[in-house]
Design an enzyme around this catalytic site. Structure first.
Site, PDB file in Angstrom:
ATOM      1  N   THR A  38      46.147   8.994  38.475  1.00 36.58           N
ATOM      2  CA  THR A  38      47.181   8.103  39.013  1.00 36.58           C
ATOM      3  C   THR A  38      47.911   7.307  37.925  1.00 36.58           C
ATOM      4  O   THR A  38      48.879   6.621  38.214  1.00 36.58           O
ATOM      5  CB  THR A  38      46.592   7.121  40.055  1.00 36.58           C
ATOM      6  N   HIS A  43      41.428   4.214  31.630  1.00 37.13           N
ATOM      7  CA  HIS A  43      41.011   2.857  31.255  1.00 37.13           C
ATOM      8  C   HIS A  43      39.495   2.877  31.048  1.00 37.13           C
ATOM      9  O   HIS A  43      38.854   3.916  31.252  1.00 37.13           O
ATOM     10  CB  HIS A  43      41.451   1.822  32.297  1.00 37.13           C
ATOM     11  N   HIS A  46      36.884   4.567  33.254  1.00 36.48           N
ATOM     12  CA  HIS A  46      36.668   6.015  33.211  1.00 36.48           C
ATOM     13  C   HIS A  46      35.639   6.421  32.148  1.00 36.48           C
ATOM     14  O   HIS A  46      35.164   7.549  32.144  1.00 36.48           O
ATOM     15  CB  HIS A  46      37.978   6.752  32.848  1.00 36.48           C
ATOM     16  N   LYS A  80      37.467   2.013  48.501  1.00 33.62           N
ATOM     17  CA  LYS A  80      38.836   1.538  48.733  1.00 33.62           C
ATOM     18  C   LYS A  80      38.937   1.025  50.163  1.00 33.62           C
ATOM     19  O   LYS A  80      38.416   1.622  51.090  1.00 33.62           O
ATOM     20  CB  LYS A  80      39.858   2.678  48.534  1.00 33.62           C
ATOM     21  N   ARG A  84      46.137   4.724  49.192  1.00 25.87           N
ATOM     22  CA  ARG A  84      46.903   4.532  47.967  1.00 25.87           C
ATOM     23  C   ARG A  84      48.210   5.321  48.011  1.00 25.87           C
ATOM     24  O   ARG A  84      48.387   6.197  48.839  1.00 25.87           O
ATOM     25  CB  ARG A  84      46.077   4.923  46.737  1.00 25.87           C
ATOM     26  N   GLN A 176      37.377  17.810  47.886  1.00 26.87           N
ATOM     27  CA  GLN A 176      36.531  17.702  46.692  1.00 26.87           C
ATOM     28  C   GLN A 176      35.395  18.723  46.762  1.00 26.87           C
ATOM     29  O   GLN A 176      35.022  19.321  45.749  1.00 26.87           O
ATOM     30  CB  GLN A 176      35.964  16.286  46.546  1.00 26.87           C
ATOM     31  N   ASP A 197      29.437   6.170  43.606  1.00 24.27           N
ATOM     32  CA  ASP A 197      30.275   6.163  44.811  1.00 24.27           C
ATOM     33  C   ASP A 197      30.721   7.569  45.209  1.00 24.27           C
ATOM     34  O   ASP A 197      31.243   7.777  46.302  1.00 24.27           O
ATOM     35  CB  ASP A 197      31.498   5.260  44.594  1.00 24.27           C
ATOM     36  N   LYS A 232      33.950  -8.144  37.666  1.00 21.74           N
ATOM     37  CA  LYS A 232      34.241  -6.717  37.652  1.00 21.74           C
ATOM     38  C   LYS A 232      34.378  -6.216  36.215  1.00 21.74           C
ATOM     39  O   LYS A 232      35.110  -6.782  35.412  1.00 21.74           O
ATOM     40  CB  LYS A 232      35.527  -6.438  38.429  1.00 21.74           C
ATOM     41  N   LYS A 235      37.925  -5.504  33.663  1.00 21.62           N
ATOM     42  CA  LYS A 235      39.095  -6.269  34.082  1.00 21.62           C
ATOM     43  C   LYS A 235      39.196  -7.529  33.230  1.00 21.62           C
ATOM     44  O   LYS A 235      38.205  -8.198  32.978  1.00 21.62           O
ATOM     45  CB  LYS A 235      38.969  -6.687  35.543  1.00 21.62           C
ATOM     46  N   THR A 236      40.410  -7.820  32.779  1.00 18.72           N
ATOM     47  CA  THR A 236      40.654  -9.082  32.083  1.00 18.72           C
ATOM     48  C   THR A 236      41.718  -9.820  32.881  1.00 18.72           C
ATOM     49  O   THR A 236      42.199  -9.317  33.895  1.00 18.72           O
ATOM     50  CB  THR A 236      41.175  -8.835  30.651  1.00 18.72           C
TER      51      THR A 236
END
Length: 430
Positions: A38, A43, A46, A80, A84, A176, A197, A232, A235-236
């Site tokens: 996506t 990031h 991954h 989620k 999306r 999948q 997950d 999390k 994340k910043t």
């Protein structure tokens, strides 16, 4: 190297299907991991999966990185609470190419080794598969009851989300599962790797292989990465930490790893590096003896910045970090690029000064009081300078009325003033 043992001591196994370890010890095996396309960059969220593939290849097996062009058009309901946005094919192709370049820093796609990595995109085998054929060939093998029992479906239908779940997302686990079946047939793929997950989706694939082909396939998932404080991971304040320098500079990337907690560093050094156990144990002992020196964070930041960017980028990030927090030189200031320069001095008081005035030269005492309020008065500036407490571009100011001209500008634009050791000011010439 035993792949499962390697992952076990690194804390990277959440669940493993019986028979997986035996299969991997028996023969070279192909295994795949899906990556969501996506964005045109991975990031650090991954990275756990990518490191699993890296260890898989190091253990002599064949890693398959699957870019989910087809599944990315639908969106995985796991974790989620809402659907999306769907991507068009051109965007997906662009993202795939960008992701492959990043994966090549971790996996060997090019050499002659028998287990070189493979990149596939499930859009290639799904785009011409008609809906009627898919539900006839694949849908009939998996019951709705089986699909409804999966956590990713149950959570969305349990009333936790007011959104409900579209048929599109409900069908995701079938798609999948079909990927696994397709790779089993075409590439001899016997194992799927992923995050915890993904367990429900992965086991749908192993079930499909069993029912359609009478074959045996396996699964191994790693825990979802968390932070010790419950926040999390990855994340910043400004969002995700990306591998692409356009979104997260090497300096900020380095700073992220350098500033994690001791507890997280102890866990992450095993997960995000390939360092051997003996070296990690030695670093952990060093950290226990002198936590203020942060050897775990420093090594983690070095390993990842070099792997994702380069040794040069790492050296520049270290130099840039020294500017505010350690000994640094005027030369180090001049060596960093403008973007990093601005990031180093983010939050430092800034003043705009006149380039025209500098071209004629201006006394330091006037510059640091009248033009930029570094000092409240000329008397205070003079007193601090005489005590050796005024620095311009990391060099002590020899005379309070020294002439400051254009030659002082860094990158033709900046002057860094210091009042004492810790008070920095950035003067920007316009």
């Amino acid at each position: 190297m035993n792949f499962v043992e390697e992952l076990r001591w690194r804390g990277m196994i959440h669940e493993i299907m019986p028979g997986t370890e035996e299969q991997l010890q028996k023969e070279r095996t192909s295994g795949y991991l899906g990556i969501d396309p996506t964005a045109d960059s991975l990031h650090i969220g991954h990275l756990v999966g990518v490191m699993m593939l890296k260890h898989f290849q190091r253990a002599g097996h064949t890693p398959i990185a699957l870019v989910g062009g087809a599944t990315g058009m639908i969106g995985d309901p796991s974790m989620k609470s809402a659907e999306r946005k769907l991507l068009d094919e051109d965007t997906l192709r662009h993202n795939q190419e960008a992701i492959k370049k990043q994966l090549a820093k971790f996996l060997d796609f090019e050499s002659d080794i028998p287990n070189r990595a493979v990149l596939v995109n499930n859009y290639d085998w799904m785009k011409d598969y008609s809906f009627l054929n898919f539900i006839r060939d694949i849908g009939k093998h998996i019951t709705v009851n089986y699909m409804m029992a999966k956590d990713s479906v149950k959570k969305r239908l349990s009333g936790e989300s007011s959104e409900g779940m579209s048929f599109t997302e409900f069908s995701y686990q079938l798609l999948q599962g079909y990927d696994f079946l397709h790779l089993y047939r075409e590439k001899g793929c016997r194992i799927q790797l992923g995050g915890s997950d993904q367990w429900g989706n992965i086991t749908t694939g192993t079930e499909l292989i069993r029912r359609v082909e009478g074959g045996e396939a396996f699964a191994l998932v790693c825990p979802l990465i968390t932070k010790a404080d419950g926040g999390k991971f990855g994340k910043t304040e400004s969002g995700n930490v990306w591998l692409d320098r356009r979104y997260t500079s090497p300096y900020k990337f380095y700073q992220f790893w350098l500033n994690i907690s001791d507890e997280d560093a102890d866990k992450y050094i095993k997960i995000f590096t390939s360092l051997p156990k003996e070296e990690i144990d030695a670093l952990t002992a060093e950290q226990a003896a002198a936590p203020h020196l942060r050897p775990l964070q420093r090594k983690l930041a070095e390993e990842l910045t070099v792997m994702v960017h380069s040794r040069e980028d790492y050296n520049m990030a270290v130099d840039a970090s020294q500017i505010l927090f350690g000994r640094s030189t005027s030369q180090a200031l001049r060596n960093i690029d403008e973007e990093t320069f601005m990031q180093v001095f983010e939050g430092v008081p800034q003043f705009t000064i006149s380039k025209d005035k500098l071209s004629n030269g201006i006394k330091a005492v006037d510059l640091l009081t009248d033009d930029a309020a570094v000092f409240p008065s000329k008397g205070e500036m003079r007193k601090t300078q005489q005590a050796g407490g005024v620095m311009i571009n990391k060099e002590k100011l020899a005379n309070f009325d020294e002439n400051i001209d254009l030659s002082y500008l860094i990158g033709g634009k900046f002057i860094v003033a210091q009042r004492g050791k810790k008070n920095y000011f950035l003067l920007i010439a316009e």
